[in-house]
Enzyme design. Structure first.
Site, short mmCIF file in Angstrom:
data_model
loop_
_atom_site.label_atom_id
_atom_site.label_comp_id
_atom_site.label_asym_id
_atom_site.label_seq_id
_atom_site.Cartn_x
_atom_site.Cartn_y
_atom_site.Cartn_z
N GLU A 8 9.11 -14.72 -9.70
CA GLU A 8 8.41 -13.52 -9.65
C GLU A 8 7.62 -12.55 -10.77
OE1 GLU A 8 11.62 -11.41 -7.11
OE2 GLU A 8 10.10 -10.89 -5.85
N LYS A 61 13.79 -14.54 -9.13
CA LYS A 61 13.58 -13.59 -10.17
C LYS A 61 12.66 -14.04 -11.17
CE LYS A 61 14.73 -10.81 -8.68
NZ LYS A 61 15.10 -10.58 -7.26
N GLU A 110 18.55 -17.15 -6.11
CA GLU A 110 18.21 -15.83 -6.64
C GLU A 110 17.72 -15.92 -8.14
OE1 GLU A 110 17.42 -13.12 -4.93
OE2 GLU A 110 17.48 -11.80 -6.57
N CYS A 142 1.04 -1.16 -0.11
CA CYS A 142 0.12 0.14 0.24
C CYS A 142 0.72 1.25 -0.06
CB CYS A 142 -0.89 0.16 1.19
SG CYS A 142 -2.03 -1.12 1.22
N HIS A 198 19.28 -35.95 -4.61
CA HIS A 198 18.32 -36.38 -3.46
C HIS A 198 17.03 -36.38 -3.64
CE1 HIS A 198 22.22 -37.29 -1.46
NE2 HIS A 198 22.73 -36.13 -2.11
N LYS A 237 6.47 -4.36 -3.28
CA LYS A 237 7.97 -4.08 -2.94
C LYS A 237 8.37 -4.24 -1.45
CE LYS A 237 11.84 -2.59 -4.38
NZ LYS A 237 12.66 -3.80 -5.00
N ASN A 289 -2.15 2.30 5.87
CA ASN A 289 -1.07 1.16 5.25
C ASN A 289 -0.76 0.34 6.26
OD1 ASN A 289 0.65 -0.68 4.24
ND2 ASN A 289 2.28 1.06 4.34
N GLY A 290 -0.98 -0.83 6.46
CA GLY A 290 -0.85 -1.58 7.66
C GLY A 290 -1.99 -2.55 8.12
N ARG A 306 4.07 -0.25 -4.54
CA ARG A 306 3.78 -1.00 -3.18
C ARG A 306 2.40 -1.47 -3.22
NH1 ARG A 306 6.96 1.73 0.70
NH2 ARG A 306 5.56 1.11 2.25
N TRP A 334 -2.64 -2.92 -1.89
CA TRP A 334 -2.21 -4.31 -1.77
C TRP A 334 -3.00 -5.03 -0.91
CZ3 TRP A 334 0.02 -7.84 1.37
CH2 TRP A 334 0.73 -9.00 0.83
C1 AGP Z 1 13.03 -9.58 -4.43
O1 AGP Z 1 12.80 -9.41 -5.53
C2 AGP Z 1 11.67 -9.45 -3.72
N1 AGP Z 1 10.69 -8.78 -4.21
C3 AGP Z 1 11.47 -9.74 -2.20
O2 AGP Z 1 12.08 -11.02 -1.91
C4 AGP Z 1 12.59 -8.83 -1.34
O3 AGP Z 1 13.95 -8.92 -1.56
C5 AGP Z 1 11.99 -8.95 0.38
O4 AGP Z 1 10.70 -8.71 0.32
C6 AGP Z 1 12.89 -8.11 1.22
O5 AGP Z 1 12.73 -7.03 0.88
P1 AGP Z 1 13.77 -5.90 1.85
O6 AGP Z 1 15.08 -6.12 1.07
O7 AGP Z 1 13.31 -4.39 1.28
O8 AGP Z 1 13.83 -6.15 3.18
#
Ligand code: AGP
Length: 609
Positions: free
Chosen positions: A488, A485, A481, A2, A504, A604, A100-101, A27, A74
């Site tokens: 996501e 990516k 990672e 949000c 395994h 984000k 937001n929260g 956000r 969100w």
């Molecule tokens: C990364 O591509 C993600 N969107 C997510 O995993 C992110 O890294 C995670 O939420 C942590 O965020 P931060 O680094 O702002 O704490």
């Protein structure tokens, strides 16, 4: 998680709010809305969808008035619908709120308010706040907000306007981020700096349980008991241009391409005459550094992957045992922290609720906390003993790219610094390590220059349903990672695995439909073993896309596709190997018709636990 933007000044609020909101769309982008005070009345427009579409459909800009609040959502409580979109207002429509929260005791509060005759028209937890404020209003809006907030359990960043007090904008926060932007005859509130960067670079960071009473000329901040607090005005170094796409189709692509520059900027000022000059930033004495017996890294998502790379670095070069914890799990154990334990929190946003909760847990146990954070003044930065900022600039793309590489740079600098002070790296080795580091920007640029080649590979795989990513040693987190990516932004199911673990279990998944991305850069540690793992894949018909070291003639005969990276030291390989994986995920997402800047269901900054 949000986004909030608020404005009070002499200009029409709606266009300013929309512009700001667009900068915060990362956000939350399932619905959005604006409320302004126009001719003594609150006017609201909101709908589901992205801001541009809402603007086209219902014309948010047409709202008049010089005071307003806005929100992009969100969803947490209540489905994505117009009713659940913010702003919300009370029955008489003279108080409006964006939030937001999460209000944890909202059911209890809702029941109480309903029994008093308050009517709810959404399924959100937010709506209780506006009715609660309404129930306490006796002529002073600030007092009513304070009374309401005292009853609330949970987290909030909120913006509130009231037509009963039309020249004020109210802001408050607890656990969720909110800043106040200071302008000339105008002031702003926002969840994050990019929303107001084109208007001002002077900000006040609201702390937990602080309430701000904002007019166009003045900002007064109070604690939860109504006592006035003196707040510092900070100057933001980022400029507005950094938060623009700058000719790129997406922020994600722009941020991938910014990495050579970001690395140079993160290093700048931290190296001088072949020495790492972190002494002042870290502020620890040599004795204190020598006494560190253990490091616990807490982080989430991509930042957690950076932590695992850091584990390899710190254990190998500084000889400090490292444990990397999911921040979200950390406090549900009873972590053992003694006076030789140091906690490192890694976070791009500095607002991730799980990471914040983890450092609070660590602090309770008296740990010293170093944070590696990108957003200046963010909650994690403020609650740490030592902050090492990554200088990635604003990262808008939801999928983290440049923040990740800048986190690795800071971890590397910290490692070499600690290693030299602890006596495990001599002067010449420090010099060599710095030389390696300095090679990175040009090396990364050379990978970026191969974008068409990487795109070509993306074209061959964008229709796949699954993918397996493998890596060993320091490149195992890069496999994680790379898979994250792809998941996501492309919505292709992808798993990251330590290459040897494949046999395994996941080996059962391998067939000719399954692309296997293997980080197989040449070194004298894991390379040979990775080649064996590749053969195991090939023997089962899997298609191998390998990240290989330029000039490696051996690997070609075992794999189906090569994506090349230049040679650097083993410890720095992750910074190179991750680049083609970021690009691969990006191009696949675009080919599948996805918007990589706004992946579905993601936000984000995850400010809820
Ligand atoms: C990364 O591509 C993600 N969107 C997510 O995993 C992110 O890294 C995670 O939420 C942590 O965020 P931060 O680094 O702002 O704490």
């Amino acid at each position: 998680m949000c986004g909030i933007v608020g404005y009070i000044g002499e200009k029409k609020a709606a266009p300013i709010l929309i512009k700001g909101l667009k900068k915060l769309e990362y956000r939350g982008y399932d619905s959005a809305g604006i409320a302004t005070i126009d001719n003594g009345k609150i006017a609201i427009k909101k709908d589901i969808g992205k801001i541009d579409d809402i603007e086209k459909n219902i014309g948010l800009k047409s709202l008049d008035g010089c005071v307003g609040i806005s929100h992009c959502r969100w969803a947490t409580h209540g489905k994505v619908s117009r009713e659940n979109a913010h702003p919300h207002c009370n029955f008489e429509k003279n108080i409006s709120i964006v939030h937001n929260g999460i209000i944890e005791n909202y059911t209890e509060l809702k029941n109480k308010l309903e029994s008093k005759g308050f009517k709810f028209c959404s399924e959100t937890d937010t709506e209780v706040i506006v009715h609660l404020v309404d129930s306490y209003y006796e002529g002073d809006i600030k007092e009513a907000v304070i009374k309401a907030l005292k009853e609330i359990d949970g987290s909030y960043a909120l913006g509130l306007i009231s037509s009963k007090d039309p020249d004020k904008l109210i802001a408050a926060r607890k656990e969720s981020p909110l800043i106040i932007g200071i302008g000339e005859k105008e002031n702003f509130i926002a969840s994050d700096v990019p929303a107001i960067l084109n208007k001002t670079n002077k900000v006040i960071y609201l702390d937990n349980e602080e309430i701000a009473l904002i007019t166009k000329d003045k900002v007064d901040v109070f604690d939860i008991n109504g006592s006035k607090i003196k707040k510092k005005v900070h100057k933001i170094e980022w400029d507005a241009e950094q938060a623009e796409k700058g000719g790129y189709e997406h922020f994600m692509l722009k941020e991938i391409f910014e990495q050579p520059k970001v690395i140079s900027e993160t290093v700048e000022g931290r190296i001088s005459n072949d020495e790492i000059t972190l002494k002042k930033e870290i502020g620890l004495t040599k004795e204190e550094i020598k006494k560190i017996r253990r490091i616990i890294v807490v982080a989430c998502g991509t930042s957690w992957h950076a932590g695992i790379v850091g584990e390899f670095m710190l254990e190998e070069l500084a000889k400090i045992p490292v444990e990397v914890e999911y921040a979200s799990e950390f406090r549900y154990r009873d972590p053992i922290i003694d006076d030789g334990t140091m906690v490192i929190a890694i976070s791009q946003s500095g607002e991730t609720a799980d990471t914040l909760a983890a450092i609070r847990e660590a602090r309770k146990k008296k740990a010293k906390i170093i944070s590696i954070v990108n957003v200046i003044g963010s909650a994690i930065a403020r609650e740490s003993d030592i902050v090492l900022y990554t200088k990635a600039g604003p990262e808008i793309g939801v999928a983290s790219t440049k923040a990740f590489t800048s986190q690795l740079i800071v971890l590397y600098l910290l490692t070499v610094y600690f290693g030299s002070i602890r006596g495990f790296i001599d002067k010449q080795q420090v010099k060599n390590r710095i030389r390696d580091l300095r090679m990175l920007p040009l090396q990364i640029q050379s990978i970026l220059d191969e974008k068409n080649y990487i795109k070509l590979h993306a074209k061959q795989f964008y229709h796949k349903k699954n993918a397996l990513y493998l890596g060993r040693g320091i490149n195992y987190p890069i496999a994680l990672e790379g898979a994250l990516k792809l998941k996501e932004v492309s919505y292709i199911h992808a798993e990251g695995y330590p290459a040897a673990e494949m046999k395994h279990g996941p080996i059962a998944l391998i067939d000719k439909e399954m692309p296997i991305v293997v980080v197989a850069t040449k070194d004298n540690r894991t390379y040979k073993k990775v080649l064996s793992n590749i053969q195991e894949v090939k023997a089962r018909g899997g298609i191998v896309i390998a990240i290989v070291t330029k000039g490696d003639k051996e690997i070609g005969k075992f794999v189906d596709h090569n994506l090349y990276v230049p040679k650097n030291s083993y410890i720095l390989t992750p910074l190179l190997a991750v680049i083609p994986l970021q690009m691969f995920a990006y191009y696949i997402a675009v080919m599948r018709g996805n918007d990589p800047d706004y992946p579905k269901n993601l936000a984000k900054s995850v400010c809820v636990e």
